[in-house]
Design an enzyme around this catalytic site. Sequence first.
Site, mmCIF file in Angstrom:
data_model
loop_
_atom_site.group_PDB
_atom_site.id
_atom_site.type_symbol
_atom_site.label_atom_id
_atom_site.label_comp_id
_atom_site.label_asym_id
_atom_site.label_seq_id
_atom_site.Cartn_x
_atom_site.Cartn_y
_atom_site.Cartn_z
ATOM 1 N N TYR A 55 0.831 -1.204 0.000
ATOM 2 C CA TYR A 55 0.000 0.000 0.000
ATOM 3 C C TYR A 55 0.866 1.254 0.000
ATOM 4 C CZ TYR A 55 -3.579 -3.388 1.451
ATOM 5 O OH TYR A 55 -4.415 -4.475 1.536
ATOM 6 N N ARG A 205 -16.197 -1.751 -2.617
ATOM 7 C CA ARG A 205 -15.409 -0.612 -3.106
ATOM 8 C C ARG A 205 -16.270 0.637 -3.283
ATOM 9 N NH1 ARG A 205 -10.525 -3.064 -4.281
ATOM 10 N NH2 ARG A 205 -10.640 -5.278 -4.764
ATOM 11 N N GLY A 206 -17.198 0.820 -2.339
ATOM 12 C CA GLY A 206 -18.053 1.990 -2.328
ATOM 13 C C GLY A 206 -19.400 1.779 -2.991
ATOM 14 N N GLY A 211 -23.023 5.761 -2.767
ATOM 15 C CA GLY A 211 -22.438 7.079 -3.008
ATOM 16 C C GLY A 211 -21.699 7.217 -4.327
#
Length: 329
Positions: A55, A205-206, A211
């Site tokens: 990351y 992943r949202g 949204g």
Amino acid sequence: MYRRTLGPFEVSAIGFGCMSLSHGYGPGPDEDTAIRLLNQALDEGHSLLDTAALYGFGQNETLLGKAVMHRRDEFVLSSKCGIFRNEAGQREINGRPEVLRQTCEASLQRLNTDVIDLCYLHRWDKQVPIEESVGALADLVHEGKIRALGLSEVSAATLRKAHAEHPISAVQSEYSLWTREPEIAVLQACKALGVAFVAFSPLARGFLTGGLLDPQQLADNDIRRSMPRFDPENYPANLALLREYRRIAAEADCSMGQLALAWLLARDAHIIPIPGTGNAEHLIENSHSAAIVLSPDMMQRLEELINPQTVRGARYNEASLREVDTETF
């Protein structure tokens, strides 16, 4: 927050995935904001923090080393090895013992700690027998540099081979209403072996928060731009699933994101979701999901609404799918 068992540890039923603070989804929060958010996660009761050498190519681990190591006794620290940036500056999967040792020791330095509680093999390097990679990590356990071992994105068969070499405490793979492959075999294998299942991307992943209406507005370096489910041919059909999903969330008196996490927690007691966010309000919202109780009827309706037959597109592109070792429908 409610607790669940992860190997030798007791952790919050919902952990905190740190990746999005440094990697994957376009520009993350600035460092001061990220530090406040990590400490707020601990304040809210999240006692499992999940990072990886990959990351930000070390940036995320460095952030944790700076932000929360003064509170080291308040959380279980998990990181991952086996994917890193090589000397040519490229992302590389490498499970050779000497490379795993090198990357783990580099992680310890970045994390500013002398032990990683849970270290995952981030991807199985298919050029190296899984027993060989796990054996190398087991050596680090014996040396006191790692406390417990995990595997990420592996099949049930690979898990069993690894577990025979050294006890595996956790398997981490993508799992949500719209990614159900773990239900084929690895969830059951984990339960039979006493292995925790850590669900990454539990909010799809949202997608499951409602949204993300237009993926074309994502940053150019957002990893979702390479994922078929988010492309213009598939996403409108997936978005249509949220109309009924939104109604079920209202019926459950919770947000859409909380509904996704509550569904995962209700699936089985060995499942631990690790949502990530750069938003303090969403962090608090996620932390309250463990108290939501879904009726059997709601569970059935959710599973009939969003599943492999109703979701359009693969979860990864072809190149990324070749890297993982999971069962597929």
